[in-house]
Design a protein around this motif. Structure first.
Motif, mmCIF file in Angstrom:
data_model
loop_
_atom_site.group_PDB
_atom_site.id
_atom_site.type_symbol
_atom_site.label_atom_id
_atom_site.label_comp_id
_atom_site.label_asym_id
_atom_site.label_seq_id
_atom_site.Cartn_x
_atom_site.Cartn_y
_atom_site.Cartn_z
ATOM 1 N N THR A 257 7.503 42.922 28.278
ATOM 2 C CA THR A 257 7.579 43.649 29.627
ATOM 3 C C THR A 257 7.180 42.484 30.415
ATOM 4 O O THR A 257 5.925 41.718 30.386
ATOM 5 N N PRO A 258 8.153 42.042 31.740
ATOM 6 C CA PRO A 258 7.544 41.072 32.598
ATOM 7 C C PRO A 258 6.065 41.642 33.230
ATOM 8 O O PRO A 258 5.828 42.720 33.574
ATOM 9 N N PRO A 259 5.366 40.559 33.226
ATOM 10 C CA PRO A 259 4.095 40.747 33.870
ATOM 11 C C PRO A 259 3.981 41.403 35.112
ATOM 12 O O PRO A 259 3.130 42.685 35.239
ATOM 13 N N ILE A 260 5.019 41.338 36.130
ATOM 14 C CA ILE A 260 4.938 41.908 37.387
ATOM 15 C C ILE A 260 5.134 43.317 37.092
ATOM 16 O O ILE A 260 4.640 44.248 37.963
ATOM 17 N N VAL A 261 6.090 43.793 36.082
ATOM 18 C CA VAL A 261 6.381 45.253 35.898
ATOM 19 C C VAL A 261 5.196 45.872 35.175
ATOM 20 O O VAL A 261 4.705 47.057 35.553
ATOM 21 N N SER A 262 4.259 45.149 34.361
ATOM 22 C CA SER A 262 3.086 45.834 33.900
ATOM 23 C C SER A 262 2.105 46.014 34.907
ATOM 24 O O SER A 262 1.518 47.163 35.073
ATOM 25 N N VAL A 263 1.768 45.063 35.709
ATOM 26 C CA VAL A 263 0.933 45.020 36.777
ATOM 27 C C VAL A 263 1.352 46.304 37.775
ATOM 28 O O VAL A 263 0.316 47.248 38.029
ATOM 29 N N THR A 264 2.413 46.322 37.919
ATOM 30 C CA THR A 264 2.813 47.348 39.148
ATOM 31 C C THR A 264 2.864 48.760 38.509
ATOM 32 O O THR A 264 2.448 49.831 39.032
ATOM 33 N N ALA A 265 3.214 48.698 37.297
ATOM 34 C CA ALA A 265 2.951 50.035 36.394
ATOM 35 C C ALA A 265 1.577 50.379 36.547
ATOM 36 O O ALA A 265 1.459 51.697 36.656
ATOM 37 N N PRO B 46 -4.338 39.218 38.958
ATOM 38 C CA PRO B 46 -5.221 38.713 39.896
ATOM 39 C C PRO B 46 -4.858 38.728 41.171
ATOM 40 O O PRO B 46 -5.516 38.974 42.319
ATOM 41 N N PHE B 47 -3.740 38.443 41.373
ATOM 42 C CA PHE B 47 -2.861 38.347 42.830
ATOM 43 C C PHE B 47 -3.115 39.718 43.523
ATOM 44 O O PHE B 47 -3.337 39.763 44.590
ATOM 45 N N ILE B 48 -2.723 40.590 42.563
ATOM 46 C CA ILE B 48 -2.290 42.055 43.029
ATOM 47 C C ILE B 48 -3.623 42.888 42.986
ATOM 48 O O ILE B 48 -4.074 43.646 44.101
ATOM 49 N N PHE B 49 -4.605 42.593 42.077
ATOM 50 C CA PHE B 49 -5.754 43.360 41.766
ATOM 51 C C PHE B 49 -6.933 42.748 42.142
ATOM 52 O O PHE B 49 -7.971 43.444 42.409
ATOM 53 N N GLY B 50 -6.916 41.489 42.401
ATOM 54 C CA GLY B 50 -8.148 40.629 42.733
ATOM 55 C C GLY B 50 -8.572 40.135 43.986
ATOM 56 O O GLY B 50 -8.797 38.928 44.428
ATOM 57 N N SER B 51 -8.046 40.807 45.058
ATOM 58 C CA SER B 51 -8.148 40.496 46.186
ATOM 59 C C SER B 51 -9.224 39.881 46.858
ATOM 60 O O SER B 51 -9.420 38.848 47.598
ATOM 61 N N SER B 52 -10.361 40.559 46.221
ATOM 62 C CA SER B 52 -11.771 40.163 46.704
ATOM 63 C C SER B 52 -12.384 39.078 45.556
ATOM 64 O O SER B 52 -13.464 38.506 45.926
ATOM 65 N N GLU B 53 -11.839 38.878 44.511
ATOM 66 C CA GLU B 53 -12.378 37.704 43.769
ATOM 67 C C GLU B 53 -11.476 36.451 43.947
ATOM 68 O O GLU B 53 -10.143 36.625 44.060
ATOM 69 N N ARG B 54 -11.970 35.418 43.382
ATOM 70 C CA ARG B 54 -11.380 34.251 43.496
ATOM 71 C C ARG B 54 -10.909 33.701 41.873
ATOM 72 O O ARG B 54 -11.734 33.894 40.923
ATOM 73 N N PHE C 256 7.935 36.132 38.067
ATOM 74 C CA PHE C 256 7.579 36.574 39.437
ATOM 75 C C PHE C 256 6.662 35.392 40.328
ATOM 76 O O PHE C 256 6.699 35.113 41.260
ATOM 77 N N VAL C 257 5.920 34.540 39.248
ATOM 78 C CA VAL C 257 4.812 33.774 39.654
ATOM 79 C C VAL C 257 5.544 32.568 40.434
ATOM 80 O O VAL C 257 5.160 32.436 41.562
ATOM 81 N N ALA C 258 6.424 31.792 39.949
ATOM 82 C CA ALA C 258 7.327 30.485 40.477
ATOM 83 C C ALA C 258 8.075 31.185 41.729
ATOM 84 O O ALA C 258 7.951 30.611 42.647
ATOM 85 N N THR C 259 8.497 32.283 41.386
ATOM 86 C CA THR C 259 9.482 32.701 42.514
ATOM 87 C C THR C 259 8.587 33.173 43.670
ATOM 88 O O THR C 259 9.275 33.073 44.857
ATOM 89 N N ILE C 260 7.472 33.949 43.726
ATOM 90 C CA ILE C 260 6.790 34.100 44.933
ATOM 91 C C ILE C 260 6.518 32.899 45.601
ATOM 92 O O ILE C 260 6.400 32.806 46.957
ATOM 93 N N GLU D 59 10.790 41.814 44.935
ATOM 94 C CA GLU D 59 11.108 43.047 45.617
ATOM 95 C C GLU D 59 10.261 44.315 45.024
ATOM 96 O O GLU D 59 9.580 45.118 45.816
ATOM 97 N N ILE D 60 9.994 44.249 43.910
ATOM 98 C CA ILE D 60 9.077 45.118 43.119
ATOM 99 C C ILE D 60 7.797 45.022 44.020
ATOM 100 O O ILE D 60 7.167 46.034 44.508
#
Lengths: 553, 332
Positions: free
Chosen positions: A104-112, A217-225, A495-499, A512-513
């Protein structure tokens, strides 16, 4: 000096040009960016590593990786031992299911996970409504990132340990028993040492992947570095020097561990025992194991729940607010729109086209390297092999950043064009990252082909080219198809290089997701996610069939 | 009193009968072989004796004690495996010391015992080598040492020589025999190679389809097979029906249903009027292997080279028995 034929020389030059242009030069550019100051060359920027924020990010990334390794190792070990030693129903079903997260692409897992357990997640809402209305079940930050990491990375341990256990000679377990060892002693003294090299290999791979992990980390870690997200924010803030310093640091760690993987791979080969390995059913218990079955069910639910949430929400009408956990009206609108509305279709088209281009590029370079390395005796063979394996250790964030720094001006490698902002930079970035997959599997495939077959063909009067097309290529084909499918899977959900690299015209499904999730267009985001999930699972299915068929040959 | 008794042991795998009430008795110090074609149940019987499998019914008695329900790790029985089953991540020393460490011997006595057993199997020079670097023959010696160092009451051999080449097989088989005699260890040896069983054993049991066909001393079984299977498997006997036998040899005997004759006990005599035609002649060193066809009955002969007459394919011959008693009557 070894002699080299003209065709080989041309091929070698093309490979070297590509590797120099798209691996060597970007790496050089990123290093030079990190040491470039207005007053000339200086390593002063590296002192930032010990600055508060960067140091915290490095510490967090390391902790995250260690926790990920410990947790995934535990899950992977328990699952592989359960499926190998215990008697449970639906064994082959479970062993396939447990591997779903790896594809499963990581972005799909994270979104799910966001749709399942995020602020407006299905399970969050469900628990809130039916159990405790005052408690907030939504997960965010560390717990969310760790949960997603466990989800994505335990399959590596499961896969490596399972494969290693399959090579365990049943007679060796019997011998240990006969010599008086209890089950526990046998496990500690025979099974653990047997799987140790594969555990170490998996640990290194998971460590590298976890350090390089960006989506969670990008989607869930907004307050962490974390290191990867710091690279992104430095780039967004136009602080390319800091971004480059971080990237060099991350890559150095990663390359160091890649060397480790290669070392242990070599080590494992020496272990192969002589004589015939007798592999039969070593289920230790004759009766069904109920705890084993329960564990398998729990992990299956863990694997499937996020996907089910995604599937459920993909039927949500656009603009619906989901005030309740139950969808008021089911609709196929989202799926229909994806294929009928040009604006929604173009990301899908982009993803497919870019993945195809990246497959072709990595196939060309990967197979050429494999042919030269495995069959020909050319000067600089090791260098070619190593530099084509190197990109495996370069995190996607780093590749993307290096591409931006390298190709925002015309270079000889790009035919004096500026690549940044074009369509081509994306498939190129995907291809560079995936060349090692093709190279490694093609080399492995070539080594499996008995050289006597080629000699036989030659002795029967076929020329070199004829032998290549009539004997070598058909035998290698399943390997090549399989590697292509792997590259396609890795590219289509990238997703990573794409963004870092996309523009409005070159948006992909993964981007898009992400953006639909951020805009709370739940239905559209979820249906894009399901689309990717389906594509990937379809390809995995095809690839398994290819392997099955090739085994029969 | 027998040292090992196997009492009516049966084993079913998914309702398929692999062993059908097998009973055997083995005395102390004996070298006993189970011989039969692959799939006859001999390895299953071995695994049941060792405790790696449990029988569906029946009992295993060792030295007067019923051990049927004792787990493998608690019986003091050793196995030498076909593929040696050495622990690939351990040195020769640690492989051999494995059982001793589990039995909690102290370090110095482990060292003494391992060194002594390594001398016995002539592997002292390889004490610290990784086992993966040993040749097949050396691996088998270590495997044997790993078993006998624990002084087991019984050693089981599961086709230990089948992965070795021919010359090494002959050499190792002699060494096993010498070692077994010197140590006086009761041994059960499983093989599909009848010559190996005949050469090594004090007694053998011939097995087929999960049933014991015949038990006895090697020369007894070889010279007096009691059924067709044993005759063919152990001696490569030619089997004739009563009618064929009479037709070819002209003997008048009405007792048996079948007659078995060893290939070396038949003499071909050149005879233009003979009943049989020579089909092929193969030079095999000491013997000539001759196949003849007598009215749709194929007969295999072993003829010594100095037999006088030169035979070649197409010759017509008649067959004679070396002496009037060189045949066995079989009831089945």
């Amino acid at each position: 000096m070894k002699k080299i034929s003209l065709p080989n020389l041309i091929l070698l030059s093309v490979i070297l040009f590509f590797l120099a242009g798209y691996v060597g030069y970007p790496l050089y550019a990123i290093i030079s960016e990190s040491i470039k100051t207005p007053d000339g060359i200086s390593f002063s920027a590296y002192s930032k590593i010990f600055d508060g924020n960067v140091f915290v990010a490095l510490k967090n990334s390391l902790w995250l990786s260690l926790i990920t390794i410990a947790g995934s190792l535990l899950i992977g070990l328990i699952l592989s031992a359960t499926l190998f030693f215990l008697k449970i129903p639906l064994k082959s079903f479970f062993s396939t299911l447990f591997l779903i997260p790896i594809a499963t692409p990581p972005i799909v897992s994270v979104t799910a996970f966001a749709y399942l357990l995020g602020e407006y997640g299905l399970l969050t809402g469900f628990l809130k409504k039916y159990f405790a209305q005052s408690t907030n079940f939504a997960i965010d930050g560390w717990p969310a990132i760790i949960l997603i990491h466990l989800y994505s990375f335990y399959p590596y341990f499961f896969l490596f340990i399972s494969n290693s256990l399959k090579k365990l000679d049943a007679d060796i377990l019997d011998a240990s028993k006969i010599l008086g060892a209890s089950k526990l002693t046998t496990f500690a003294k025979i099974v653990i040492p047997h799987i140790s090299t594969s555990v170490i290999s998996a640990t290194i791979i998971v460590f590298m992947a976890s350090m390089a992990s960006f989506s969670a980390p990008f989607i869930f870690g907004s307050s962490e570095r974390f290191v990867t997200t710091e690279i992104y924010s430095a780039k967004v803030n136009n602080d390319y020097t800091l971004a480059a310093v971080l990237a060099v640091m991350l890559t150095t760690i990663s390359v160091f561990f890649l060397a480790g993987v290669r070392y242990f791979d070599r080590f494992e080969k020496n272990y192969a025992s002589k004589g015939v390995t007798k592999v039969y059913n070593v289920e230790m218990k004759k009766r069904m194991s109920i705890p084993g079955f329960i564990i398998s069910i729990i992990i299956s639910v863990f694997v499937l729940l996020p996907v089910l949430a995604l599937a459920y929400l993909s039927f949500l009408p656009e603009g619906s607010l989901m005030r309740d956990v139950l969808i008021e009206k089911f609709t196929f609108e989202n799926y229909i729109n994806m294929f009928t509305q040009p604006e929604l279709f173009s990301p899908f088209r982009n993803s497919i086209l870019m993945s195809l281009v990246s497959v072709l590029m990595s196939l060309f370079i990967g197979i050429s390297v494999a042919v030269l390395v495995a069959r020909e005796n050319i000067p600089g063979k090791r260098l070619v092999e190593i530099s084509s394996t190197l990109p495996y250790a370069i995190p996607a964030t780093v590749v993307a950043l290096a591409f931006i720094i390298s190709f925002n001006t015309p270079t000889i490698f790009t035919g004096f064009n500026v690549l940044v902002g074009t369509f081509w930079i994306l498939p190129l970035a995907y291809a560079v990252r995936n060349i090692p997959i093709v190279t490694q599997s093609a080399i492995a495939g070539m080594k499996l082909i008995n050289p006597d077959l080629e000699s036989a063909s030659r002795s029967l009067g076929a020329g070199r080219l004829r032998t290549m097309f009539k004997v070598t290529a058909p035998l290698l084909l399943p390997t090549i198809i399989n590697a292509s499918l792997l590259v396609f899977i890795a590219s289509v959900g990238e997703f990573v290089a794409t963004i870092f690299l996309y523009t409005y015209e070159t948006k992909t499904v993964s981007v898009e997701i992400y953006s639909h999730m951020r805009l709370y267009n739940t239905g559209t985001g979820a249906s894009y996610g399901m689309l990717l999930f389906f594509i990937v699972m379809l390809i995995v299915y095809i690839s398994r069939k290819t392997i099955d068929r090739s085994v029969r040959v | 009193m027998p040292f090992v008794s196997i009492n009516n042991v049966s084993k079913e795998f998914e309702s398929q009968k692999v062993l059908d009430s097998v009973s055997l008795e083995i005395v102390k110090g004996e070298f006993f072989s189970l011989v039969g074609p692959s799939g006859c149940g001999k390895t299953t019987l071995l695994r049941i004796i060792s405790g790696l499998e449990t029988p569906t019914s029946g009992k295993i008695i060792l030295d007067g004690n019923d051990i049927t329900s004792i787990p493998a790790e608690k019986r003091n029985i050793g196995i030498v495996f076909q593929n040696y089953a050495l622990f690939p991540h351990m040195s020769v020393f640690n492989n051999i010391a494995y059982g001793l460490k589990i039995r909690k011997f102290d370090k110095s006595s482990i060292k003494l015992k391992v060194e002594e057993v390594l001398r016995k199997v002539k592997m002292s020079h390889k004490q610290y080598s990784p086992v993966t670097e040993l040749s097949g023959g050396e691996q088998q010696r270590v495997s044997l040492a790993r078993v006998i160092v624990n002084e087991p009451e019984l050693v089981l051999f599961d086709e230990p020589l089948s992965n070795l080449d021919y010359a090494l097989r002959l050499e190792t088989r002699k060494e096993i025999k010498v070692l077994q005699q010197n140590l006086g260890i009761t041994s059960i040896y499983v093989t599909h190679d009848q010559s190996e069983a005949l050469a090594l054993s004090d007694r053998i049991a011939v097995m087929n389809n999960g049933v014991i066909m015949q038990t006895g001393k090697p020369e007894e079984v070889y010279n007096n097979p009691v059924n067709q299977f044993t005759a063919e498997f152990i001696g490569h006997y030619n089997i004739f029906s009563a009618v064929e036998f009479q037709h070819i040899f002209g003997n008048k005997s009405n007792v048996g249903k079948y007659y078995a004759v060893l290939p070396e006990k038949i003499i071909p005599v050149l005879d233009p009027e003979g009943l049989c035609t020579v089909e092929s002649v193969q030079f095999n060193g000491f013997f000539l292997e001759v196949q003849v066809q007598c009215n749709n009955t194929r007969v295999n002969l072993l003829v010594t080279q100095n037999g006088g007459q030169k035979l070649s394919a197409g010759d017509r011959v008649h067959l004679a028995l070396r002496s009037n008693f060189d045949f066995r009557e079989l009831s089945e």
